[in-house]
Scaffold this active site. Structure first.
Site, PDB file in Angstrom:
ATOM      1  N   THR A  66      18.531   1.555   2.511  1.00  0.00           N
ATOM      2  CA  THR A  66      18.389   2.986   2.254  1.00  0.00           C
ATOM      3  C   THR A  66      19.697   3.771   2.364  1.00  0.00           C
ATOM      4  OG1 THR A  66      17.481   5.017   3.216  1.00  0.00           O
ATOM      5  CG2 THR A  66      17.655   3.157   4.684  1.00  0.00           C
ATOM      6  N   THR A  93       0.819  -1.223   0.000  1.00  0.00           N
ATOM      7  CA  THR A  93       0.000   0.000   0.000  1.00  0.00           C
ATOM      8  C   THR A  93       0.852   1.273   0.000  1.00  0.00           C
ATOM      9  OG1 THR A  93      -0.133  -0.092   2.405  1.00  0.00           O
ATOM     10  CG2 THR A  93      -1.945  -1.105   1.185  1.00  0.00           C
ATOM     11  N   GLY A  94       2.166   1.134   0.079  1.00  0.00           N
ATOM     12  CA  GLY A  94       3.048   2.305   0.075  1.00  0.00           C
ATOM     13  C   GLY A  94       3.391   2.743  -1.346  1.00  0.00           C
ATOM     14  N   GLN A  95       4.186   3.814  -1.438  1.00  0.00           N
ATOM     15  CA  GLN A  95       4.568   4.336  -2.767  1.00  0.00           C
ATOM     16  C   GLN A  95       5.226   3.263  -3.636  1.00  0.00           C
ATOM     17  OE1 GLN A  95       7.069   8.126  -4.048  1.00  0.00           O
ATOM     18  NE2 GLN A  95       8.480   6.523  -3.401  1.00  0.00           N
ATOM     19  N   TYR A 129      15.579   5.595  12.552  1.00  0.00           N
ATOM     20  CA  TYR A 129      15.194   4.909  11.316  1.00  0.00           C
ATOM     21  C   TYR A 129      16.425   4.322  10.624  1.00  0.00           C
ATOM     22  CZ  TYR A 129      13.993   4.527   6.323  1.00  0.00           C
ATOM     23  OH  TYR A 129      13.846   4.096   5.027  1.00  0.00           O
ATOM     24  N   ALA A 184       7.719  -0.721   6.126  1.00  0.00           N
ATOM     25  CA  ALA A 184       8.549  -0.055   7.144  1.00  0.00           C
ATOM     26  C   ALA A 184       7.792   1.131   7.724  1.00  0.00           C
ATOM     27  CB  ALA A 184       9.846   0.465   6.515  1.00  0.00           C
ATOM     28  N   MET A 193       4.143  -6.838  10.004  1.00  0.00           N
ATOM     29  CA  MET A 193       5.576  -7.145  10.081  1.00  0.00           C
ATOM     30  C   MET A 193       6.015  -7.554  11.485  1.00  0.00           C
ATOM     31  SD  MET A 193       6.528  -6.949   7.062  1.00  0.00           S
ATOM     32  CE  MET A 193       8.253  -7.323   7.321  1.00  0.00           C
TER      33      MET A 193
HETATM   34  P1  NAP Z   1       5.889   4.104   2.398  1.00  0.00           P
HETATM   35  O1  NAP Z   1       5.129   4.786   1.309  1.00  0.00           O
HETATM   36  O2  NAP Z   1       5.989   4.756   3.739  1.00  0.00           O
HETATM   37  O3  NAP Z   1       5.229   2.637   2.572  1.00  0.00           O
HETATM   38  C1  NAP Z   1       5.471   1.867   3.719  1.00  0.00           C
HETATM   39  C2  NAP Z   1       4.602   0.621   3.649  1.00  0.00           C
HETATM   40  O4  NAP Z   1       4.870  -0.188   4.831  1.00  0.00           O
HETATM   41  C3  NAP Z   1       3.081   0.880   3.649  1.00  0.00           C
HETATM   42  O5  NAP Z   1       2.460  -0.037   2.793  1.00  0.00           O
HETATM   43  C4  NAP Z   1       2.687   0.574   5.099  1.00  0.00           C
HETATM   44  O6  NAP Z   1       1.350   0.162   5.258  1.00  0.00           O
HETATM   45  C5  NAP Z   1       3.623  -0.596   5.378  1.00  0.00           C
HETATM   46  N1  NAP Z   1       3.756  -0.875   6.806  1.00  0.00           N
HETATM   47  C6  NAP Z   1       4.099  -0.013   7.794  1.00  0.00           C
HETATM   48  N2  NAP Z   1       4.086  -0.634   8.986  1.00  0.00           N
HETATM   49  C7  NAP Z   1       3.715  -1.922   8.751  1.00  0.00           C
HETATM   50  C8  NAP Z   1       3.529  -3.055   9.578  1.00  0.00           C
HETATM   51  N3  NAP Z   1       3.715  -2.996  10.907  1.00  0.00           N
HETATM   52  N4  NAP Z   1       3.158  -4.233   9.016  1.00  0.00           N
HETATM   53  C9  NAP Z   1       2.934  -4.299   7.669  1.00  0.00           C
HETATM   54  N5  NAP Z   1       3.094  -3.242   6.821  1.00  0.00           N
HETATM   55  C10 NAP Z   1       3.491  -2.080   7.368  1.00  0.00           C
HETATM   56  O7  NAP Z   1       7.379   3.793   1.933  1.00  0.00           O
HETATM   57  P2  NAP Z   1       8.019   3.802   0.451  1.00  0.00           P
HETATM   58  O8  NAP Z   1       8.482   5.171   0.149  1.00  0.00           O
HETATM   59  O9  NAP Z   1       7.126   3.099  -0.467  1.00  0.00           O
HETATM   60  O10 NAP Z   1       9.332   2.939   0.703  1.00  0.00           O
HETATM   61  C11 NAP Z   1       9.308   1.515   0.587  1.00  0.00           C
HETATM   62  C12 NAP Z   1      10.450   0.931   1.397  1.00  0.00           C
HETATM   63  O11 NAP Z   1      11.689   1.429   0.906  1.00  0.00           O
HETATM   64  C13 NAP Z   1      10.436   1.286   2.874  1.00  0.00           C
HETATM   65  O12 NAP Z   1      10.960   0.188   3.576  1.00  0.00           O
HETATM   66  C14 NAP Z   1      11.377   2.472   2.980  1.00  0.00           C
HETATM   67  O13 NAP Z   1      11.923   2.551   4.277  1.00  0.00           O
HETATM   68  C15 NAP Z   1      12.398   2.080   1.939  1.00  0.00           C
HETATM   69  N6  NAP Z   1      13.113   3.184   1.287  1.00  0.00           N
HETATM   70  C16 NAP Z   1      12.395   4.206   0.718  1.00  0.00           C
HETATM   71  C17 NAP Z   1      13.075   5.208   0.053  1.00  0.00           C
HETATM   72  C18 NAP Z   1      12.338   6.353  -0.602  1.00  0.00           C
HETATM   73  O14 NAP Z   1      12.975   7.357  -0.922  1.00  0.00           O
HETATM   74  N7  NAP Z   1      11.043   6.214  -0.851  1.00  0.00           N
HETATM   75  C19 NAP Z   1      14.480   5.154  -0.051  1.00  0.00           C
HETATM   76  C20 NAP Z   1      15.148   4.080   0.499  1.00  0.00           C
HETATM   77  C21 NAP Z   1      14.457   3.085   1.159  1.00  0.00           C
HETATM   78  P3  NAP Z   1       0.154   1.235   5.567  1.00  0.00           P
HETATM   79  O15 NAP Z   1      -0.192   1.810   4.234  1.00  0.00           O
HETATM   80  O16 NAP Z   1      -0.915   0.381   6.137  1.00  0.00           O
HETATM   81  O17 NAP Z   1       0.712   2.222   6.527  1.00  0.00           O
HETATM   82  O1  G4F Z   2      11.739  14.053   2.334  1.00  0.00           O
HETATM   83  P1  G4F Z   2      12.403  13.717   3.598  1.00  0.00           P
HETATM   84  O2  G4F Z   2      11.541  13.588   4.808  1.00  0.00           O
HETATM   85  O3  G4F Z   2      13.249  12.410   3.326  1.00  0.00           O
HETATM   86  P2  G4F Z   2      14.490  11.721   4.071  1.00  0.00           P
HETATM   87  O4  G4F Z   2      14.580  12.126   5.492  1.00  0.00           O
HETATM   88  O5  G4F Z   2      15.699  11.941   3.227  1.00  0.00           O
HETATM   89  O6  G4F Z   2      14.064  10.181   4.036  1.00  0.00           O
HETATM   90  C1  G4F Z   2      13.524   9.578   2.862  1.00  0.00           C
HETATM   91  O7  G4F Z   2      14.572   9.073   2.068  1.00  0.00           O
HETATM   92  C2  G4F Z   2      15.336   8.011   2.673  1.00  0.00           C
HETATM   93  C3  G4F Z   2      16.429   7.640   1.678  1.00  0.00           C
HETATM   94  O8  G4F Z   2      17.543   8.467   1.868  1.00  0.00           O
HETATM   95  C4  G4F Z   2      14.402   6.869   2.964  1.00  0.00           C
HETATM   96  F1  G4F Z   2      15.082   5.826   3.478  1.00  0.00           F
HETATM   97  C5  G4F Z   2      13.326   7.319   3.920  1.00  0.00           C
HETATM   98  O9  G4F Z   2      12.416   6.239   4.153  1.00  0.00           O
HETATM   99  C6  G4F Z   2      12.568   8.484   3.295  1.00  0.00           C
HETATM  100  O10 G4F Z   2      11.869   7.999   2.160  1.00  0.00           O
HETATM  101  O11 G4F Z   2      13.501  14.833   3.944  1.00  0.00           O
HETATM  102  C7  G4F Z   2      14.512  15.184   3.017  1.00  0.00           C
HETATM  103  C8  G4F Z   2      15.289  16.397   3.532  1.00  0.00           C
HETATM  104  C9  G4F Z   2      15.771  16.253   4.992  1.00  0.00           C
HETATM  105  O12 G4F Z   2      17.087  16.726   5.066  1.00  0.00           O
HETATM  106  C10 G4F Z   2      14.852  17.170   5.774  1.00  0.00           C
HETATM  107  O13 G4F Z   2      15.426  17.735   6.945  1.00  0.00           O
HETATM  108  O14 G4F Z   2      14.420  17.521   3.522  1.00  0.00           O
HETATM  109  C11 G4F Z   2      14.597  18.254   4.716  1.00  0.00           C
HETATM  110  N1  G4F Z   2      13.408  19.036   4.983  1.00  0.00           N
HETATM  111  C12 G4F Z   2      13.363  20.399   5.057  1.00  0.00           C
HETATM  112  N2  G4F Z   2      12.126  20.801   5.361  1.00  0.00           N
HETATM  113  C13 G4F Z   2      12.173  18.574   5.246  1.00  0.00           C
HETATM  114  C14 G4F Z   2      11.361  19.683   5.490  1.00  0.00           C
HETATM  115  N3  G4F Z   2      11.697  17.307   5.276  1.00  0.00           N
HETATM  116  C15 G4F Z   2      10.374  17.138   5.557  1.00  0.00           C
HETATM  117  N4  G4F Z   2       9.880  15.892   5.551  1.00  0.00           N
HETATM  118  N5  G4F Z   2       9.539  18.210   5.817  1.00  0.00           N
HETATM  119  C16 G4F Z   2       9.989  19.499   5.800  1.00  0.00           C
HETATM  120  O15 G4F Z   2       9.239  20.436   6.053  1.00  0.00           O
END
Ligand code: NAP
Ligand code: G4F
Length: 325
Positions: free
Chosen positions: A125, A10-12, A149, A82, A59
């Protein structure tokens, strides 16, 4: 027909990956955490709700993961679930450890106990690099996480490596740098900005409050990054790969792109609010995806400008609908 189980469907990333696997002819199962509200809007947005089979589970509950694997009998498991918002991890460090860290132990154990031949993908990540030890981060760069995290993810990462080495499992870890899309959660900075731009442009809001806009990130498009996840599980041998664009940009310049696209100057609307500062910041991330390019034949296809304008367009459409409802 090849079968895959996606946690975090259900996540991105879960939604984009499900879409990709369906296009490739897979039968797709997804783990659905029980919530009191509907969490299927992303699958709905991509028009694939009816094409995936959802299995309830969490999870933190090993028995539910074993059950999900027994029902789906997958050849591939993608662990994307996550607590993924860095900011929240300081407020809920134990929950983050249980879901984002120990959750990986649960799913790896579920696989080992049922069918250790299942191929496994772990969503690692760039947050694990945190206080960066090299200007460009690759698979050999030492880790230095800066948030609960990042620490939880590092546990999951090393456990994946350990199960590969201990039990000869086909377990791979994708060290993905930030990736975004119109399906990004609203709390993350790119989506917060593109939603804010749409609201300001359409007269719904007057300002956008942000934290540290000097932070730099290596941003790519989620649709491109899920292809790399799939490619990792098609390799003969499991391994770890950095997935990134190799370009880093400040939050400030990302704002500039988004506001300029609708003919506005970000300086007239962005207000700095210390409420959004983090206890410890990751100042800059910049990935080196050479290994993925050479071994997987993967490369990012979408520029930051294309990504941000795609997100602004999607948010303009959403806000227009909201206003006209
Ligand atoms: P996201 O949109 O926050 O999606 C997280 C997913 O995890 C959702 O489907 C959520 O379900 C599910 N979840 C949370 N807690 C759970 C639990 N206790 N049991 C089962 N499911 C659970 O994250 P994303 O951006 O798609 O990222 C996907 C993965 O890649 C994550 O592990 C994230 O940490 C990692 N990651 C993301 C990025 C990035 O930039 N997007 C970069 C590096 C790594 P609900 O919808 O029910 O909350
Ligand atoms: O968009 P962010 O919240 O992403 P962040 O912290 O980089 O984490 C994301 O990427 C990770 C991969 O490197 C994933 F593992 C993680 O699950 C997630 O998807 O923040 C990006 C940057 C940070 O430096 C934050 O301090 O943007 C800065 N920022 C400035 N103003 C803000 C804001 N971030 C958020 N969320 N909201 C603000 O108002």
């Amino acid at each position: 027909m090849k079968k895959a189980l996606i946690t975090g469907i259900t996540g991105q990333d879960g939604a984009y990956l499900a879409n990709l696997l369906l296009e490739k002819g897979y039968k797709v199962y997804g783990l659905l955490a029980r919530r009191s509200t509907n969490t299927l809007w992303r699958l709905d947005y991509l028009g694939i709700i009816k094409d995936v089979e959802l299995i309830e589970g969490d999870m933190t509950d090993l028995s539910s993961l074993i059950r999900a694997i027994k029902i789906s009998q997958p050849k591939e498991v993608y662990n994307l679930a996550a607590q993924s918002f860095v900011g929240t991890s300081w407020d809920q460090p134990l929950l983050t450890a249980q879901v984002t860290g120990l959750g990986v132990a649960n799913i790896l154990e579920a696989i080992r106990l049922t069918d250790p031949s299942i191929r496994f993908y772990q969503a690692s990540t760039s947050e694990m690099f945190g206080l960066i030890q090299e200007e460009k981060q690759s698979e050999t760069t030492p880790f230095y996480p800066r948030s609960p995290y990042g620490v939880a993810k590092l546990y999951g990462h090393w456990l994946t490596v350990n199960y590969r080495e201990s039990f000869n499992m086909h377990a791979s870890s994708g060290i993905l740098f930030n990736h975004e899309s119109p399906l990004r959660g609203i709390e993350f900075v790119t989506r917060k900005v593109t939603d804010g731009v749409a609201r300001i442009k359409l007269g719904v809001e007057k300002e956008l409050r942000l934290g540290n806009i000097d932070a730099k990130r290596d941003w790519g498009f989620a649709g491109d990054y899920v292809e790399a996840m799939w490619l990792m599980l098609q390799q003969e041998t499991p391994d770890d790969y950095v997935i990134a664009t190799g370009r880093t940009t400040t939050v400030r310049d990302m704002c500039k792109i988004a506001f300029e696209y609708v003919g506005l100057n970000y300086e007239d609307y962005v207000v700095i609010d210390p409420k959004f500062y983090r206890p410890a910041e990751v100042d800059v991330l910049l990935g080196n995806p050479t290994k993925a390019m050479q071994k997987l034949g993967w490369k990012p296809k979408t520029t930051l400008e294309e990504l941000i304008t795609m997100m602004v367009d999607a948010d303009l459409e959403r806000v227009r609908k909201e206003v006209n409802a």
